[in-house]
Design a protein around this motif. Structure first.
Motif, PDB file in Angstrom:
ATOM      1  N   ASP A   1       1.019  -4.044   3.491  1.00 21.02           N
ATOM      2  CA  ASP A   1       1.884  -4.727   4.449  1.00 21.02           C
ATOM      3  C   ASP A   1       1.244  -4.859   5.832  1.00 21.02           C
ATOM      4  OD1 ASP A   1       3.978  -4.989   2.617  1.00 21.02           O
ATOM      5  OD2 ASP A   1       4.818  -3.038   3.128  1.00 21.02           O
ATOM      6  N   PHE A   2       0.321  -3.941   6.135  1.00 26.06           N
ATOM      7  CA  PHE A   2      -0.282  -3.937   7.464  1.00 26.06           C
ATOM      8  C   PHE A   2      -1.409  -4.956   7.613  1.00 26.06           C
ATOM      9  CE2 PHE A   2       1.455   0.344   6.840  1.00 26.06           C
ATOM     10  CZ  PHE A   2       2.190   0.509   7.984  1.00 26.06           C
ATOM     11  N   LYS A   3      -1.901  -5.407   6.470  1.00 22.98           N
ATOM     12  CA  LYS A   3      -3.169  -6.131   6.448  1.00 22.98           C
ATOM     13  C   LYS A   3      -3.205  -7.355   7.370  1.00 22.98           C
ATOM     14  CE  LYS A   3      -6.520  -7.679   3.068  1.00 22.98           C
ATOM     15  NZ  LYS A   3      -6.706  -8.077   1.640  1.00 22.98           N
ATOM     16  N   GLU A   4      -2.194  -8.200   7.245  1.00 21.01           N
ATOM     17  CA  GLU A   4      -2.234  -9.458   7.976  1.00 21.01           C
ATOM     18  C   GLU A   4      -2.226  -9.242   9.497  1.00 21.01           C
ATOM     19  OE1 GLU A   4       0.697 -12.306   6.744  1.00 21.01           O
ATOM     20  OE2 GLU A   4       0.380 -13.513   8.564  1.00 21.01           O
ATOM     21  N   ASP A   5      -1.310  -8.416   9.966  1.00 24.03           N
ATOM     22  CA  ASP A   5      -1.238  -8.214  11.425  1.00 24.03           C
ATOM     23  C   ASP A   5      -2.466  -7.468  11.942  1.00 24.03           C
ATOM     24  OD1 ASP A   5       1.040  -9.647  11.654  1.00 24.03           O
ATOM     25  OD2 ASP A   5       2.347  -7.996  12.229  1.00 24.03           O
ATOM     26  N   PHE A   6      -2.995  -6.543  11.171  1.00 22.68           N
ATOM     27  CA  PHE A   6      -4.207  -5.835  11.609  1.00 22.68           C
ATOM     28  C   PHE A   6      -5.376  -6.811  11.707  1.00 22.68           C
ATOM     29  CE2 PHE A   6      -3.228  -1.177  10.240  1.00 22.68           C
ATOM     30  CZ  PHE A   6      -2.117  -1.198  11.067  1.00 22.68           C
ATOM     31  N   SER A   7      -5.412  -7.718  10.776  1.00 20.67           N
ATOM     32  CA  SER A   7      -6.511  -8.684  10.774  1.00 20.67           C
ATOM     33  C   SER A   7      -6.419  -9.602  11.997  1.00 20.67           C
ATOM     34  CB  SER A   7      -6.456  -9.461   9.465  1.00 20.67           C
ATOM     35  OG  SER A   7      -6.956 -10.749   9.636  1.00 20.67           O
ATOM     36  N   ARG A   8      -5.193  -9.959  12.405  1.00 21.01           N
ATOM     37  CA  ARG A   8      -5.034 -10.803  13.597  1.00 21.01           C
ATOM     38  C   ARG A   8      -5.448 -10.065  14.866  1.00 21.01           C
ATOM     39  NH1 ARG A   8       0.875 -12.475  13.847  1.00 21.01           N
ATOM     40  NH2 ARG A   8       0.182 -13.637  15.672  1.00 21.01           N
TER      41      ARG A   8
ATOM     42  N   GLU B   1     -13.709  -1.284  13.714  1.00 22.29           N
ATOM     43  CA  GLU B   1     -13.129  -0.092  13.114  1.00 22.29           C
ATOM     44  C   GLU B   1     -12.504  -0.488  11.790  1.00 22.29           C
ATOM     45  OE1 GLU B   1     -12.929   3.066  13.556  1.00 22.29           O
ATOM     46  OE2 GLU B   1     -13.544   3.462  15.623  1.00 22.29           O
ATOM     47  N   ALA B   2     -12.457   0.432  10.858  1.00 23.06           N
ATOM     48  CA  ALA B   2     -11.896   0.114   9.548  1.00 23.06           C
ATOM     49  C   ALA B   2     -10.391  -0.115   9.625  1.00 23.06           C
ATOM     50  CB  ALA B   2     -12.218   1.234   8.573  1.00 23.06           C
ATOM     51  N   ASP B   3      -9.710   0.493  10.624  1.00 19.72           N
ATOM     52  CA  ASP B   3      -8.260   0.296  10.789  1.00 19.72           C
ATOM     53  C   ASP B   3      -7.477   0.599   9.522  1.00 19.72           C
ATOM     54  OD1 ASP B   3      -8.950  -0.535  13.317  1.00 19.72           O
ATOM     55  OD2 ASP B   3      -8.377  -2.621  13.035  1.00 19.72           O
ATOM     56  N   VAL B   4      -7.796   1.718   8.886  1.00 15.93           N
ATOM     57  CA  VAL B   4      -7.085   2.078   7.651  1.00 15.93           C
ATOM     58  C   VAL B   4      -5.869   2.930   7.994  1.00 15.93           C
ATOM     59  CG1 VAL B   4      -7.251   3.251   5.433  1.00 15.93           C
ATOM     60  CG2 VAL B   4      -9.255   2.089   6.387  1.00 15.93           C
ATOM     61  N   PRO B   5      -4.663   2.418   7.739  1.00 13.89           N
ATOM     62  CA  PRO B   5      -3.476   3.205   8.063  1.00 13.89           C
ATOM     63  C   PRO B   5      -3.225   4.285   7.018  1.00 13.89           C
ATOM     64  CG  PRO B   5      -2.835   1.123   7.076  1.00 13.89           C
ATOM     65  CD  PRO B   5      -4.339   1.114   7.142  1.00 13.89           C
ATOM     66  N   GLN B   6      -3.011   5.498   7.473  1.00 11.77           N
ATOM     67  CA  GLN B   6      -2.599   6.573   6.565  1.00 11.77           C
ATOM     68  C   GLN B   6      -1.134   6.898   6.863  1.00 11.77           C
ATOM     69  OE1 GLN B   6      -6.314   8.928   7.901  1.00 11.77           O
ATOM     70  NE2 GLN B   6      -5.697   9.906   5.977  1.00 11.77           N
ATOM     71  N   ILE B   7      -0.283   6.713   5.878  1.00  6.87           N
ATOM     72  CA  ILE B   7       1.151   7.005   6.062  1.00  6.87           C
ATOM     73  C   ILE B   7       1.347   8.473   5.708  1.00  6.87           C
ATOM     74  CG2 ILE B   7       3.495   6.411   5.358  1.00  6.87           C
ATOM     75  CD1 ILE B   7       2.359   3.631   4.550  1.00  6.87           C
ATOM     76  N   MET B   8       1.572   9.284   6.747  1.00  2.00           N
ATOM     77  CA  MET B   8       1.544  10.735   6.557  1.00  2.00           C
ATOM     78  C   MET B   8       2.926  11.353   6.392  1.00  2.00           C
ATOM     79  SD  MET B   8      -1.651  11.352   6.509  1.00  2.00           S
ATOM     80  CE  MET B   8      -1.894  13.127   6.733  1.00  2.00           C
TER      81      MET B   8
END
Lengths: 334, 334, 334, 334
Positions: free
Chosen positions: B38-45, B58-65
């Motif tokens: 779900d994060f992909k599109e906005d992170f890419s923008r 940066e890789a910008d990989v979200p970790q949902i903790m």
């Protein structure tokens, strides 16, 4: 809601044509002198009556109902009350089903289901700024020697204020204006890095003033047309003094010790004697509307002291948070 | 501080070149689906890499903790973490005593007494907007069908975005820009009459985004040049639809159901390859400074999705406060 | 500070012997009927005059100064004001340098540097509970059909209330008491898992009432002597009804739908006619002190309705947060 | 919600059997030294493993993910993360439709509509107190030389702790206990007169700890049986030292400089190996339930250090609000 601030916390109440407007000021240090006469100058600057402002005149008598003892603040909440006296509700009753364009009539009706006090704008009225100015008077004392100064830059797109007002009165229309506020002698390091940047908190407070539709700090919108090498303010002294002040005294949300400078846009008063079109919400028919009553040609004329109050309130809260002010001015001599 | 919101409450943390940046999102209704994709599109923008943006990737990989179970929110706080991987701190250490003009180096040093993490802007870095965008992704799901859309209007004073970027890259300078945000399908009656007007809360949040120096709603600063009869929006339907939208969808601080429209001014990135002058705070001597490192020519290019996130977060909070959204999307089928 | 609540937010002000005491109530839904006569019953329960209570009688006339229009709440803040009339400040002036044991005289003086209003307890006076009861009257209307009921369990360690009072009056000493509060028809799922557990918020509010020194929920301190198999309440219906109610209606900080039950300990009034020892802070000499003035033998007699108000205020805020109450009771019929 | 504090503000997140638990600590002064080894002692006191505590052993390794640079706090938010490693979710899945008596299973299910993470108590688990203890470690450093000390007074109604535990283990049942907390070297004048009395804020925080059902200050519930002349603490020194301490160090909600003393009641752990009765919410049939899994016979044994953390956090916030602590410990030597 109707409360603002973290340590210097204010709660506003009242309606234009109800019993009263007023404000509770919590978190004020003990030992600040406060007399009725302290309010006089700022109330007079906010007052209507000059050309371009409404002929409605209220006595604006502040009643200090708590928190002050022997003409000094006690540290307990200070309540300042203004009883309404000069109200002519009859002017407004016909507008109940026919919302005035540009006003909060429609939104208030939707939000409060028809229970709102619709007389003279009710709780949405500019009359509540009187309470804000009262809190500003106290805030200015607290932040001393920091000084706040608001001035009108232009009205109706013109720097010749008098001519623009005359023209608008003649045309029976209202006009807007731009106000600049400068805060000087600012301590370095007020504000917080992220959500409570100085710009964030100042703008939050300033947009609570009715009719304001824009704010910019330092070079503001003009900065979008500048290059980095033009916009950056060279630091020329170890206390942070900068050569220019495009940043408006704020870097990274934190004060840098230079003057804080911001400008606000005040829209034209929504009440105008010109005929306008709106909808009768009951019948669903379009309706021509002419607003009589008493109203300001250029509300911007009365706003500088209100913006000053807003700025002083924010500075008081920041300075108390940052421990630049003691919670007690000085122990009372016995 | 670093917390924002009343019901939908976010707490941001992290540094550009420290271990991580991240955000805790409290008050999110239970039952919202949330996946990494779900994060992909906005992170890419928001991502850098295009011409005019920094080559740091940066890789910008979200970790949902926390707060998500079986790909749905649980109602407990959601923590999204981003570990920093691509950091080159060596670039920044020499700047410790020599604050860069336009940056928060000086103010951070004053505020935190030399203890701040000065590497790459530390907690003041634009990298923290990644966490804001993450919260925005969730907020957008919550407020659906309300939609938020941010676009660039102009950069460096020009609507030809590409040409302006090319010119700035060639001149080795940075440029600013103006971004417009539109919020559609807005429920009527969000916001509060006084301190929590929609303009107040939106501007509070938006000014937490680094580099923003101005905001205006509807006609904004232009409204100061208009007359009341020009500016007032005639109401032409019982649902509050107006003929024009000079008010930007807000009357008396309350949404009127029309599109919310606001514009923000983004200053030019403070980092520029051009030589600048500043002071060596230790020696008290003026110093010529050339910033190497990696930086954006026009940070404004990456800001629209951040402004969208800010707006969506504010709308989520207003809609939860106004009970326009249930705290539970719908009971889980067994 | 002097503000409490998230959505149903109250701000209290005033002093015992100053101009007034009062309260601003923000976040109250629009459309709740409110008349002067609504306050009568609860004010009468709080009133002094019975055996064991102070002979000071105030008129306790509520003035509704904002937020009510045509006998209904408007959605704007409601300010209720009580002007002080029956004050005899002369009783208290000698106590300025000689703090009364058990009172806030010493702590107030330290906190506010001598600027506090020391007359009759000033802002620390039990008279401020009148304002709390006023807010409670409104809160009880909002939470209906939820009901709150406070009763005295014992005074001076005895369940025979009358005898204990007679004995204390005879001995010219003051006594404490224990009050139980029960909240019935409670919706399931109020409260938050961690910091805003129902116990947390209720106790926060209840400890703002002067003289309260302990609170326990359900079996409370007795639960420390029980085993898990004794203490656990078996669930015996799908709506969460339990066989016993050792948990006092709260599991994991969240209401389970059973009655909320809590008890509070009220210490004996600090003012007693018996001679006590304290220090003259000016001279540093020990001093024998006999308090004359008017005071309560057993303030606990007047506290049940105050605890009810506190509980109702907390429930109103929880129910508004949990969207169990609409912000508008129902749209006004035209 | 999951955030607490005004200046020293903490936000907690996580689940017992999810990815992690953790905490964000905002408002911490810059320049406080913080190393991993600082957590060791308090974590060890909270740890399970002794007789009477659960055999589940977590590594409890704190990861400092932000806000600390060169082993000192920076003034930015500090995030401390604990990844969960030793989870056996299989133990809990059958309990989904059959809520355990005394647990939050039923209330969580009602509040979050079935979306909650039900494994091991999820967000309601006592495991979150690990995050609270982490914040307490930092708070204790900030408030130094103020000291906080929590001890067990009794378990299962007995002062012979060992014997009571042995008996409970033998009976395969759980037991509660009473914990006392003392705060010494307390500055005078912390706390606020009304809603933020020291008792209010301490109790608010303390009731966020799972299993606590009562709190009393000073003589507490016993004070209800005392007379005023017995209960009042005579002031015997100009610094406010009192002869006795029935008030627990607090008058009128404000610290008087004496030790703050409070006691809390910890209910018996809801998990017991004894067979209990509950309802199958799906079928509506009563059900006998035997909880296997790993659990504490007497959770009270592990609570003293958690209560200490709670008290230290509250004191840190009060002391920062009252400007008894500087926001920067001391400027960093260059």
């Amino acid at each position: 809601m109707n409360t603002f601030g973290k340590i210097f916390k204010i709660s506003i109440f009242g309606e234009s044509h109800g019993e009263s407007v007023g404000i509770v000021i919590d978190g004020c240090p003990a030992g600040i002198s406060l007399k009725h006469s302290d309010f006089k100058e700022d109330f007079s600057r906010r007052k209507s009556g000059a050309k371009g402002t409404t002929p409605r005149r209220e006595a604006d008598v502040p009643q200090i109902m708590s928190g002050v003892f022997k003409e000094c603040t006690t540290g307990a909440p200070i309540m300042v009350l203004f009883e309404n006296t000069n109200t002519r509700s009859g002017d407004y009753t016909i507008l109940k089903d026919i919302p005035r364009p540009g006003h909060a009539d429609f939104t208030a009706n939707q939000k409060f289901g028809g229970y709102q006090d619709f007389r003279g704008g009710g709780h949405f009225s500019g009359r509540l700024t009187l309470a804000l100015v009262a809190a500003g008077v106290l805030a200015k004392k607290i932040i001393d020697p920091v000084r706040v100064s608001g001035t009108i830059l232009e009205v109706g797109g013109s720097k010749d204020i008098k001519a623009a007002i005359d023209r608008a009165v003649e045309q029976q229309d209202s006009i807007g204006g731009i106000i600049e506020c400068r805060i000087s002698e600012v301590p370095v390091a007020l504000g917080e890095p992220f959500f409570d940047s100085v710009e964030s908190v100042l703008s939050h407070m300033v947009f609570s003033i009715p009719a304001i539709k824009g704010i910019e700090f330092g070079s503001g919108f003009q900065s979008a047309n500048m290059t980095g090498s033009q916009h950056n303010d060279n630091i020329v002294a170890v206390d942070g003094t900068t050569e220019t002040n495009h940043a408006g005294g704020i870097n990274g949300g934190i004060t840098n010790g230079n003057e804080i400078v911001f400008r606000v846009a005040v829209k034209p008063t929504s009440s105008t004697s010109r005929t306008q079109r709106t909808m009768n919400l009951k019948s669903g028919e379009m309706k021509e509307l002419t607003i009589e009553g008493r109203h300001d040609t250029c509300i911007a004329l009365r706003v500088p002291v209100v913006v000053e109050a807003a700025a002083a309130i924010v500075m008081a809260d920041f300075m108390l948070q940052s421990q630049q002010i003691n919670r007690i001015s000085e122990p009372k001599p016995q």
